[in-house]
Structures are given as structure tokens and as C-alpha cells.
Design a protein around this motif. Structure first.
Motif, mmCIF file in Angstrom:
data_model
loop_
_atom_site.group_PDB
_atom_site.id
_atom_site.type_symbol
_atom_site.label_atom_id
_atom_site.label_comp_id
_atom_site.label_asym_id
_atom_site.label_seq_id
_atom_site.Cartn_x
_atom_site.Cartn_y
_atom_site.Cartn_z
ATOM 1 N N ALA A 63 -43.731 -6.325 29.170
ATOM 2 C CA ALA A 63 -42.848 -7.070 28.282
ATOM 3 C C ALA A 63 -43.653 -7.974 27.358
ATOM 4 O O ALA A 63 -43.327 -8.115 26.173
ATOM 5 N N ASP A 64 -44.724 -8.560 27.871
ATOM 6 C CA ASP A 64 -45.576 -9.403 27.031
ATOM 7 C C ASP A 64 -46.231 -8.582 25.926
ATOM 8 O O ASP A 64 -46.357 -9.048 24.785
ATOM 9 N N ALA A 65 -46.639 -7.361 26.262
ATOM 10 C CA ALA A 65 -47.254 -6.492 25.252
ATOM 11 C C ALA A 65 -46.255 -6.127 24.164
ATOM 12 O O ALA A 65 -46.586 -6.100 22.972
ATOM 13 N N LEU A 66 -45.027 -5.851 24.568
ATOM 14 C CA LEU A 66 -43.989 -5.542 23.592
ATOM 15 C C LEU A 66 -43.706 -6.751 22.709
ATOM 16 O O LEU A 66 -43.480 -6.617 21.506
ATOM 17 N N ALA A 67 -43.725 -7.934 23.308
ATOM 18 C CA ALA A 67 -43.478 -9.148 22.539
ATOM 19 C C ALA A 67 -44.571 -9.366 21.497
ATOM 20 O O ALA A 67 -44.303 -9.818 20.380
ATOM 21 N N ARG A 68 -45.813 -9.040 21.843
ATOM 22 C CA ARG A 68 -46.913 -9.201 20.889
ATOM 23 C C ARG A 68 -46.823 -8.176 19.762
ATOM 24 O O ARG A 68 -47.256 -8.442 18.631
#
Length: 415
Positions: free
Chosen positions: A348-353
Motif C-alpha cells: 500500500a505504501d508503494a502504491l501511495a508513492r
């Protein structure tokens, strides 16, 4: 909000003091007739929402409205004159002016209507108490059914017996959920919800256009996820949409509202809600009579989401943007994010970035056209397309860095 505060808010409403609407009041209020703004404009003003359109109710008959507004130099249009509605353009803004009405007999959606002069009878034929509020040209509130408290408390309640009101027009089932999603708070009114459950088969008699129009508006509302959860649990979504729903994924999507305005778009919402397989989207598009543009956006979003789900690693932003365009890339990312939101937080953090990169990064544009190759001496025909494809592959493998001149130089040496 105290009643005194509500009254003051109406008196201070900028739209009520606009010269255009005051000109309509002056034209219509002749010969003992009165006019008042009703419904959404009053409700939205009291609740602090924007006022996109303004409806006016009047004791004047429609032909008189046409005559008086024309004589005043305004522009009347008999948009629904047989049903008492005249659109009056004043100051460049359209106002729907409708003669007071009362239902004499109802036949499903159809009703035999007579014009009247009784404001309470006019209020009684409306759908919800928070919509049966009127304000005159001076900002004085008129509340014939006691709907002000419901409005201020954001309670969505039917006027009269809910089952009876729904049998008059089954679209009110969807309106109940849509109005709650837009303005409600807390739990839904149990009497209204119970009636919607009892009358749910009435949705089968509505046209696809009417269902689709209402569902689009519902999906844009702030509390759409909560309303759709109750609809789904009550068996209403399956009847309206003709299939199952991924409610948890849609709830996860709407939790991203503050990050991305696209989460409120009906096209993306329907992809997340109903896009189990590609054929589901075709069904929903047909079911809701969506436009070709809406269908295209949904199909692109579904394809982009599928690509992300199947990828072991997130693709380069430039390649993703090139393949699906900015809208498709953003939609696909948000769809996958909602479907995976309960999984690995690192993902999810990667998608947010990736989100801000897709939103602001340049969309690569292949710089070579067929005319460029023909100018170099390449003959027109099927082989031309093949040469363009080879150049495009070369350009993509370079990370979209090769310039037009560099690509053409590779072709020029062959002639």
C-alpha cells in the motif's frame, strides 16, 4: 443549529438576493399570487452545501407565469408546462417555476395532478420532509410539515406512509439511499428503510435510464459506501445492478477520498464494486445505460488494474502512463489499491508513492508518424505499419528517451 441561526442563514443567502431571482419573484407575484423557493436550494443552504440549481413554487398558473415573465423581459421556456413547470431564464440563470400541485390519483409513477393554491397540499406530495421547506423572497422560512428539524438533524424521512410513497414511484427507493448518502447522518430512518426492503421488487419495473441516473448521483455522494452497504445487505443492489458487489473494496476505495478525487467518480466506483470479470462491466454499463465515454473509461481502468494485479513489481510510471493514459493509470492504481488495502502495508505504501508520480508525471508520446517514414522514402503500405511498430518497441525499450531524430536515423540508413 438553532432555528434562529437557520433562519438567518436563509436571509443571508447570496443566491436569494441576486437580481435575477428577484426579477422572477417580481414578475410572478402579481394579482395576489405568491412564489417561494422550495426543496434543494433551501435544504443545501441550511446544511452548508453548494446550491447548483433553484426551484420556485408558485400559486400562479403556468400560462400566467409564461405571460408575466415574458412581459418583464425575462425568457420563459415551457419545458414542462403540461405538468405546471416553466423554466425562466433571468440574469443568465435558469429557474424552474412550478405551479402548486396536489395528487388526486396515483398510478405507479403516473399521477393525475391538479393545480392548487394550498402550500401544505403541495408539500404533502413531495418525497422527504427535509425537501418540503420553502423560503420567500425576503428569506422567511415556511415549514408546513415540520421538516426543519429533520433537515437540521440530517434525518431522511418520507412524507406520509413510506410504503404508499414508494408505490407511487419506485425510484424513491434509490432516492432514499442517494439523499442519505449526500446529506444523512447516523442510522437510516427505520420506517423508510423497512419500506424500501418491502417494496424492493418495484425496482424491476424502472427503466435502466432512471436507475442509472440515480445510481451515478449516489456514487458521487460522501456517504455512498455506507448507503451501498445497507443497499447490498437489503438485497437492493443485486436487483438494481443485476449482480453482486464487492462492498468491502468499495469502502476501502472511499477511504482514499482525501487523496484522490477520482474515488467519487461513478465509473471508477462501478469498476471496484462490480468488476469481478470483464463481462461484469459490460452488464453494468448496459444495466445503467452508461455512455460510450463512461464505458471506455471503465474498461481502461479494469485493464490497468488487471495489469497491476498480475505484475510482480510495480511498473515504471512512464510505461504505465503510456499504455493506459493518465486517467486510466490513476483509475487502475486506485482500483488495485482498494482491492489490496487490507493486505501488505508495504505494498500500500508503494502504491501511495506511485500516485503523485502518475498524477504529475509526463505522459510519453511516440514522436514518429507514418508521414515521417514516407518522407524518408519508405513506401506506403502494410510494411509501413510494421516499421512503425519496430521503432515504437525500440523507443519503449529505451525508456522513452530516444528522440525523433535518433529514431529516424535508424531508418534512414536502410534507404
Amino acid at each position: 443549529m438553532a432555528i434562529e441561526t437557520a433562519q438567518q442563514r436563509l436571509r443571508n443567502a447570496e443566491w436569494l438576493h441576486a437580481p435575477g431571482i428577484q426579477a422572477v419573484f417580481s414578475a410572478v407575484e402579481q394579482g395576489g399570487d405568491t412564489a417561494r423557493v422550495v426543496g434543494g436550494a433551501v435544504r443545501n443552504t441550511l446544511l452548508g452545501h453548494p446550491v447548483p440549481d433553484i426551484d420556485i413554487a408558485t400559486t400562479a398558473l403556468p400560462q400566467e407565469v409564461m405571460k408575466r415573465t415574458a412581459e418583464a423581459g425575462l425568457k420563459p421556456i415551457g419545458t414542462g408546462i403540461d405538468h405546471g413547470t416553466v423554466t425562466v431564464v433571468s440574469g443568465g440563470f435558469p429557474y424552474e417555476v412550478t405551479t402548486l400541485r396536489e395528487d388526486v390519483e396515483t398510478f405507479g409513477r403516473q399521477a393525475r395532478v391538479v393545480f392548487g393554491r394550498d402550500w401544505k397540499r403541495d408539500a404533502e406530495r413531495r418525497d422527504f420532509t427535509l425537501n418540503a421547506l420553502y423560503v420567500d423572497r425576503n428569506g422567511e422560512l415556511h415549514d408546513p410539515l415540520g421538516g426543519l428539524d429533520d433537515c437540521l438533524e440530517r434525518r431522511v424521512r418520507f412524507i406520509g406512509d413510506p410504503d404508499t410513497r414508494l408505490r407511487e414511484d419506485y425510484l424513491r427507493i434509490l432516492r432514499f439511499f442517494r439523499i442519505f448518502a449526500a446529506y444523512g447522518r447516523g442510522d437510516m430512518d427505520p420506517d423508510g428503510l423497512g419500506a424500501c426492503r418491502r417494496q424492493r421488487d418495484g425496482l424491476r419495473h424502472l427503466s435502466a435510464e432512471r436507475i442509472g441516473h440515480e445510481m451515478r448521483r449516489l456514487l458521487q455522494a460522501p456517504l455512498a459506501a455506507a448507503a451501498l452497504r445497507v443497499m447490498n445487505d437489503s438485497g437492493l443492489w443485486e436487483i438494481a445492478a443485476g449482480g453482486l458487489a464487492r462492498i468491502e473494496d468499495y469502502e476501502a476505495l472511499r477511504k482514499l477520498d482525501d487523496l484522490a478525487p477520482e474515488t467519487r467518480d461513478p465509473e471508477l466506483g462501478l469498476v471496484v464494486l462490480a468488476g469481478f470479470v470483464h463481462e461484469d462491466l459490460d452488464r453494468v454499463c448496459d444495466r445503467f445505460r452508461l455512455s460510450n465515454a463512461e464505458r471506455k473509461r471503465m474498461m481502461t481502468a479494469w485493464s490497468a488494474a488487471k495489469r497491476l494485479k498480475q505484475a510482480e513489481d510495480l511498473p515504471a510510471a512512464s510505461a504505465f502512463l503510456y499504455e493506459f493514459g493518465r486517467q486510466g493509470a490513476l483509475d487502475g492504481l486506485l482500483a488495485v489499491w482498494s482491492m489490496r488495502s487490507a493486505q501488505d502495508s508495504a505494498e500500500a505504501d508503494a502504491l501511495a508513492r506511485l500516485l503523485p508520480v502518475l498524477r504529475s508525471g509526463p505522459v510519453p508520446v511516440f514522436p514518429v508518424k507514418g508521414a515521417d517514414l514516407i518522407a524518408l522514402g519508405h513506401p506506403p503500405g502494410p510494411a509501413l505499419g510494421g516499421q512503425l511498430s519496430l521503432l515504437e518497441d525500440t523507443w519503449r525499450h529505451s525508456g522513452f528517451t530516444l528522440k525523433k531524430e535518433e529514431l529516424l536515423a535508424r531508418v534512414a540508413c536502410e534507404f
